[in-house]
Design a protein around this motif. Structure first.
Motif, short mmCIF file in Angstrom:
data_model
loop_
_atom_site.label_atom_id
_atom_site.label_comp_id
_atom_site.label_asym_id
_atom_site.label_seq_id
_atom_site.Cartn_x
_atom_site.Cartn_y
_atom_site.Cartn_z
N MET A 1 18.05 16.40 -4.59
CA MET A 1 18.00 15.33 -5.63
C MET A 1 19.31 15.44 -6.27
O MET A 1 19.59 16.38 -6.89
N THR A 2 20.00 14.30 -6.94
CA THR A 2 21.05 14.26 -7.66
C THR A 2 20.97 14.52 -9.03
O THR A 2 21.61 15.41 -9.68
N CYS A 3 19.75 14.03 -9.58
CA CYS A 3 19.68 14.19 -11.07
C CYS A 3 18.77 15.45 -11.35
O CYS A 3 17.88 15.69 -10.58
N PRO A 4 18.90 16.36 -12.54
CA PRO A 4 17.99 17.23 -12.76
C PRO A 4 16.52 16.94 -12.86
O PRO A 4 16.45 16.09 -13.75
N GLY A 5 15.83 17.44 -12.21
CA GLY A 5 14.41 16.96 -12.35
C GLY A 5 13.99 16.08 -11.50
O GLY A 5 12.81 15.54 -11.13
N GLY A 6 14.84 15.20 -10.69
CA GLY A 6 14.75 14.23 -9.78
C GLY A 6 14.87 12.72 -10.44
O GLY A 6 15.36 12.54 -11.66
N CYS A 7 14.27 11.60 -9.68
CA CYS A 7 14.60 10.14 -10.08
C CYS A 7 13.77 10.14 -11.46
O CYS A 7 14.16 9.18 -12.30
N ILE A 8 12.68 10.84 -11.94
CA ILE A 8 12.19 10.51 -13.14
C ILE A 8 13.28 10.98 -14.24
O ILE A 8 13.13 10.49 -15.49
N ASN A 9 14.21 11.58 -14.11
CA ASN A 9 15.23 11.57 -15.02
C ASN A 9 16.51 11.01 -14.48
O ASN A 9 17.76 11.58 -14.95
N GLY A 10 16.53 10.02 -13.77
CA GLY A 10 17.64 9.37 -13.22
C GLY A 10 18.51 8.98 -14.19
O GLY A 10 18.27 8.57 -15.48
N GLY A 11 19.80 8.43 -13.91
CA GLY A 11 20.83 7.71 -14.67
C GLY A 11 20.45 6.33 -14.91
O GLY A 11 21.18 5.95 -15.88
N GLY A 12 19.39 5.72 -14.54
CA GLY A 12 19.03 4.41 -14.91
C GLY A 12 17.74 4.05 -15.71
O GLY A 12 17.27 3.20 -15.93
N GLN A 13 17.37 5.34 -16.17
CA GLN A 13 16.25 5.43 -17.06
C GLN A 13 16.27 5.26 -18.57
O GLN A 13 17.54 5.20 -18.81
N PRO A 14 15.39 4.72 -19.20
CA PRO A 14 15.57 4.54 -20.55
C PRO A 14 16.29 5.58 -21.26
O PRO A 14 16.22 6.73 -21.17
N ILE A 15 17.13 4.85 -22.40
CA ILE A 15 18.24 5.80 -23.03
C ILE A 15 17.33 6.04 -24.49
O ILE A 15 16.44 5.32 -25.05
N GLU B 1 0.80 -1.10 -0.09
CA GLU B 1 -0.07 0.02 -0.14
C GLU B 1 0.91 1.33 0.08
O GLU B 1 2.02 1.43 0.72
N ARG B 2 0.45 2.25 -0.74
CA ARG B 2 1.12 3.68 -0.76
C ARG B 2 0.11 5.00 -0.85
O ARG B 2 -0.69 4.50 -1.23
N SER B 3 0.59 5.95 -0.25
CA SER B 3 0.11 6.85 -0.59
C SER B 3 0.53 7.86 -1.85
O SER B 3 1.67 7.46 -2.29
N THR B 4 -0.16 8.77 -2.36
CA THR B 4 0.32 9.40 -3.43
C THR B 4 1.65 10.27 -3.07
O THR B 4 2.37 10.74 -3.69
N ALA B 5 1.74 10.55 -1.56
CA ALA B 5 2.81 11.32 -1.24
C ALA B 5 4.13 10.51 -1.54
O ALA B 5 5.13 11.04 -1.88
N GLY B 6 3.93 9.06 -1.32
CA GLY B 6 4.90 8.14 -1.49
C GLY B 6 5.36 8.14 -3.05
O GLY B 6 6.77 8.26 -3.42
N LYS B 7 4.39 8.41 -3.75
CA LYS B 7 4.83 8.24 -5.06
C LYS B 7 5.32 9.24 -5.63
O LYS B 7 6.28 9.22 -6.61
N ILE B 8 5.03 10.63 -5.23
CA ILE B 8 5.62 11.77 -5.98
C ILE B 8 7.18 11.88 -5.55
O ILE B 8 7.60 12.78 -5.81
N PHE B 9 7.47 11.08 -4.69
CA PHE B 9 8.79 11.25 -4.33
C PHE B 9 9.96 11.15 -5.61
O PHE B 9 11.17 11.21 -5.42
N GLY B 10 9.26 10.63 -6.89
CA GLY B 10 9.98 10.37 -7.91
C GLY B 10 10.40 11.65 -8.55
O GLY B 10 11.23 11.53 -9.51
N ALA B 11 9.87 12.75 -8.16
CA ALA B 11 10.08 13.99 -8.90
C ALA B 11 10.69 14.88 -8.00
O ALA B 11 10.43 15.08 -6.91
N ARG C 1 7.20 12.10 -17.45
CA ARG C 1 7.24 11.01 -16.47
C ARG C 1 6.85 11.93 -15.39
O ARG C 1 5.95 11.40 -14.29
N MET C 2 7.35 13.05 -14.95
CA MET C 2 6.81 14.07 -13.85
C MET C 2 5.35 14.22 -13.89
O MET C 2 4.87 13.99 -12.78
#
Lengths: 157, 571
Positions: free
Chosen positions: B495-509, B407-417, B519-520
Motif C-alpha cells: 500500500m502506498t500510504c503508511p498504514g494503508g488507505c486509512i491514512n491516505g492522501g485524501g483523508q481529512p486534514i 453487500e460486503r464481507s468484513t474481509a472487503g471492509k478491512i481492505f482499508g488498512a 480509523r484502523m
C-alpha cells in the motif's frame, strides 16, 4: 560515447558525495547541464533528478541552457551594486530580452549574473566571453550589444 | 530521569528526548510548523523557540535535547514576540487571500496567526508571484508555500520518491520539480501525502466537485456513487466526530439525500478482487507463474513499480483495483440489468486517495473511450459536497447500500488498512485451495501501523510466505531484497500510504497522528462484530459470477476485471 558517459566513467560506483564534481565536469565538457544529462546522472548516482536540480540551482555556477555565442556576465557584487550594476542589468535584460541564466533561442546571446568577479576597482564590471569591460554604464552596454549584433549580421551576409 | 525547570515549575524529562517532547507531555503546547512527528527535526522554521537560561539567543525546542538542571521559559515576552514576528514575516509575502483558499479553516499558518494575535499587516513584502501547477491530480500553488519543507521530507524520507525539492537559493528559493516541469511528468505517484503534510493551501487535490454537481443536476444522467472501505471510518471527522467512528449507514443515507441514484459499496468489489486475486495466486503457485505476486489495489504503488521497478511488472497481479472493478461492473452488468446506455451513467467514487484520480484517468481504464469511473472525490471533497448540499450527516437515519453491489464481507471492509488485503486474501485462498475455512480468521501479525509485516501461513500442505508493506520507502527496501534474489515469499501486499488507505492522501486534514490508528481499529472492530467475514461467502458476488461473469479468471472476468501495466520513462 557522449560527454556525460565519459565523465561518469571516471566515477564508477560513486555515491551522492560525487554529485558536485560530476556536475562540474559535465558542464565543463558540454557547456551546460541538459535535461538528458541530469537524468543520466540521476540513474548513475541513484538520486532523484529533482534532488540534483535542487542542488545545481543552489549554485550560481551551473547552467541549464547552453551558452550563447556572445555570453554576457554582469557582476552583481556589492561594489558593483553601489556603482549602479542594477541599471546595467536592467538594460541588458531589456536589450537582450533575456533574464539571468537564459539563452536566446538562436543561441547568439546569453546572460548571466555573478556575485563578484574580484575586479571591484573596475566597478561596475561586466564580462563578454571572458573579456572584462570596466565602468560599464547602460549606454556603454547598449553600444557593446550593438557591436555584437553588427558582427552577427556581417557573418550572415 | 532528568530534572528541569519549565516556567518556574519543576518537571521530569527522559534522557535523550527533545525539549518539545518533554513539554508536550507536560501539557504545554508549543507551536510548530516544520516539525513532523516520527521524522528527525529540521529546526528550520523557528516557531518552537523557547528561552533557556544561559543561552545567548532563543533555542528551537524541536531539535534541542533536554539536559539536567535546564531552565526553560516557554511564554516569556521575548518568546511570544519572536513567535509572533515569525508568523508576521511569513505573512509578509504570502497572498493572505484566506477567504478564497481551499485550506481556510484547516490552515496551520492561519491558526498560528490567530493564536499569536496577529491583527495587522506588519510587513508588506513583495508577494510571491508564481504559477500554479495544475498538471495532475495534485495541485501546487507555490505562492502559498512557506518553505517549511514538510512536503519535501514526506516525499523523500517516507515515500522514497523525491519528486519535489527546494530549488534555487535564499529568498529566491521555492519548492519545485526537476527543470520546473509539471508534476504529471515527474516521479510523483500522486499519493497525496504532501497535501496532508502541508501546513497551508500550497498543496491540494484537483477538485472534481463541480463536475459531480453538474452531473447530479443533469436529468439525463444516472449518477451512481461508490465509497471506499476506509471512508466510512474517517468522514465523520470532517463533521466533528471522534476519529474511528464508523458512519457507514449515515453516509449512505446522506449520499442518497445529495441525489445519487445508487449508492454502492466498494468493499463489494474488494470481495470481488479477492475472488480474482486469490484465484490468480493459486494459479500462479500451481502453474509455475511469476512469484511473489504483488497486490495491485493501490494506484500510487502501481505507478511506483512502473517507473522505478519495471523489471518487476510481471509480479503485479493483473487484477484491477476495487474502484476500477466497481466501475467496470457498473457500466456493464448493472447497465444491462437496468437497460441503460453505459454512456449515460456517471460513475463517481469517494476515495481516501488522490492517486485514484490518476487511476480513473488511465487510458486502459476506459474501454471504447467510456471511462469505468468518471470522477473521484476524496474524503475531504465528499464532506464539502455534503456541506454544500446542506445535508447533515450526523442527523441521518442509517440506510443500507443498494443492490446489486451493496453487500460486503468484513474481509472487503478491512481492505482499508495495511494488512487487510492480505488477511482477506489468505482467508479465501485457504478456502479455495483446501475447501475448508480457516480455524482462526484473525491474523494479528498482519495488523497494526508497522511499515513491514510478514507471516508464514499454512494453507493445506503448502506453506505460503506472505509480506505486508505500507509506505513506499518501506516498499523499496523489500523490492531491493527481491531484486537481490530473495525467494521465500509468495504474496506481498503493498500500500502506498503508511498504514494503508486509512491514512491516505485524501483523508481529512489536521487530524492528529493517532487518528489513523483509530480509523484502523474501527475497521477491525467491524470485522469482529459482523458475521460475514470471508469474501467467498458474499452472496451478491456469487450471484454476479453466476449471472454474468462465469468464474474467477474466466473470459468475461479477464475482459472486465483485469488490466495490464507499462514501464514509464521518467525524468
Amino acid at each position: 560515447m557522449n560527454d556525460v558517459e565519459s565523465v561518469l566513467k571516471k566515477f564508477p560506483r560513486a555515491g551522492r558525495d560525487a554529485l558536485i564534481p560530476i556536475l562540474q565536469e559535465v558542464q565543463e565538457s558540454m557547456g551546460y547541464l541538459s535535461r538528458d544529462a541530469v537524468a543520466r546522472i540521476s540513474k548513475h548516482l541513484d538520486l532523484p533528478a529533482t534532488k540534483i536540480y535542487g542542488v545545481a540551482t543552489f549554485y550560481n555556477q551551473f547552467r541549464f541552457q547552453p551558452r550563447g555565442k556572445h555570453h554576457f556576465t554582469v557582476c552583481r557584487g556589492t561594489a558593483c551594486h553601489v556603482k549602479g550594476s542594477n541599471r546595467v542589468m536592467e538594460m541588458a535584460e531589456k536589450m537582450l530580452k533575456l533574464k539571468a541564466g537564459e539563452t536566446s533561442r538562436d543561441r547568439v546571446f546569453s546572460l548571466e549574473t555573478v556575485a563578484c568577479m574580484g575586479a571591484c576597482g573596475l566597478s561596475p564590471v561586466m564580462s563578454l566571453n571572458g573579456e572584462f569591460h570596466a565602468k560599464v554604464t547602460p549606454q556603454k552596454l547598449v553600444k557593446i550589444i550593438q557591436e555584437c549584433r553588427e558582427t552577427e549580421s556581417k557573418n550572415e551576409c | 530521569m532528568i530534572e528541569m525547570q519549565v516556567d518556574g515549575r519543576d518537571i521530569e524529562a527522559r534522557e535523550g528526548e527533545t525539549i518539545l517532547a518533554a513539554l508536550k507531555r507536560e501539557g504545554i503546547q508549543v507551536p510548530t510548523l516544520c516539525y513532523m512527528e516520527g521524522l528527525l527535526p529540521s529546526g528550520s522554521c523557528r516557531m518552537c523557540v523557547v528561552e533557556m537560561e544561559g543561552a545567548a539567543g532563543l533555542i528551537p525546542s524541536c531539535s534541542y535535547p533536554v539536559a539536567q538542571g535546564m531552565k526553560i521559559q516557554t511564554r516569556s515576552p521575548k518568546v511570544l514576540e519572536a513567535r509572533k514576528t515569525i508568523v508576521e514575516l511569513l505573512l509578509g509575502n504570502h497572498p493572505d487571500d484566506c477567504l478564497y483558499c481551499v485550506r481556510s479553516g484547516k490552515c496551520d499558518l492561519q491558526q498560528l496567526a490567530q493564536t499569536m494575535g496577529v491583527r495587522q499587516r506588519s510587513f508588506r513584502g513583495k508577494k510571491n508571484q508564481m504559477e500554479k501547477d495544475v498538471s495532475g491530480p495534485i495541485v501546487r500553488d507555490p505562492e502559498k508555500c512557506i518553505l517549511c519543507g514538510r512536503c519535501v521530507r514526506v516525499c523523500e524520507e517516507v515515500q522514497g520518491i523525491g519528486a519535489i525539492e527546494f530549488v534555487g537559493r535564499g529568498c529566491r528559493s521555492y519548492i519545485g520539480t526537476a527543470f520546473d516541469q509539471g508534476l504529471n511528468v515527474s516521479t510523483c505517484v500522486n499519493c497525496g501525502q504532501c497535501i496532508v503534510a502541508c501546513p497551508t493551501g500550497a498543496l491540494s487535490e484537483h477538485s472534481s466537485i463541480n463536475d459531480v454537481v453538474a452531473a447530479l443536476t443533469d436529468p439525463n444522467r444516472m449518477v451512481v456513487v461508490q465509497h471506499a472501505p476506509s471512508v466510512s471510518v474517517s468522514l465523520g471527522e470532517e463533521f466533528g466526530v471522534e476519529p474511528g467512528q464508523d458512519v457507514d449507514g449515515k453516509m449512505v443515507a446522506a449520499l442518497r439525500r445529495v441525489g445519487f441514484d445508487r449508492v454502492f459499496d466498494t468493499s463489494f468489489t474488494a470481495d470481488l478482487t479477492i475472488m480474482e486475486e486469490a484465484s490468480e495466486l493459486a494459479a500462479r503457485i500451481s502453474g509455475g507463474g511469476v512469484l511473489p505476486m504483488f497486490t495491485s489495489c493501490s494506484p500510487g504503488w502501481i505507478k511506483f513499480v512502473e517507473q522505478f521497478y519495471p523489471d518487476l511488472i510481471p509480479n503485479l497481479s493483473s487484477c484491477k483495483s476495487p474502484q476500477q472493478m466497481m466501475g467496470a461492473v457498473i457500466k456493464s452488468y448493472f447497465a444491462e440489468r437496468e437497460k441503460i446506455d453505459p454512456a449515460r451513467i456517471v460513475s463517481v467514487s469517494i476515495m481516501p486517495c488522490t492517486a485514484k484520480k490518476f487511476e480513473c484517468d488511465r487510458p486502459e481504464m476506459a474501454p471504447n473511450h467510456v471511462p469505468d469511473v468518471d470522477y473521484v472525490l476524496t474524503t475531504r471533497e465528499a464532506a464539502q459536497l455534503l456541506r454544500m448540499f446542506g445535508v447533515d450527516l450526523l442527523a441521518m437515519t442509517p440506510e443500507e447500500a443498494d443492490t446489486p453491489f451493496g453487500e460486503r464481507s468484513t474481509a472487503g471492509k478491512i481492505f482499508g488498512a495495511s494488512g487487510g488485503v492480505m488477511e482477506a486474501a489468505v482467508r479465501t485462498a485457504h478456502f479455495l485451495l483446501t475447501g475448508k475455512e480457516l480455524d482462526r480468521l484473525d491474523m494479528q501479525p498482519l495488523r497494526g501501523m508497522k511499515g513491514a509485516k510478514e507471516i508464514r501461513a499454512k494453507i493445506g500442505d503448502l506453506e505460503v510466505g506472505a509480506a505486508v508493506v505500507s509506505g513506499l520507502g518501506n516498499a523499496r527496501k523489500l523490492l531491493e531484497e527481491i531484486r537481490a534474489g530473495r525467494k521465500d515469499l509468495h504474496f506481498i501486499e503493498f500500500m502506498t500510504c503508511p498504514g494503508g488507505c486509512i491514512n491516505g492522501g485524501g483523508q481529512p486534514i489536521g487530524s492528529d497522528p493517532d487518528a489513523a490508528r483509530a480509523r484502523m481499529q474501527a475497521l477491525y472492530r467491524i470485522d469482529q462484530v459482523e458475521s460475514l467475514r470471508v469474501s467467498h461467502k458474499n452472496t451478491q458476488v456469487a450471484r454476479l459470477y453466476e449471472e454474468y461473469l462465469g468464474k474467477p479468471l474466466g473470459k468475461k472476468s479477464h475482459q472486465l476485471l483485469h488490466t495490464h501495466y507499462n514501464a514509464r520513462d521518467i525524468l
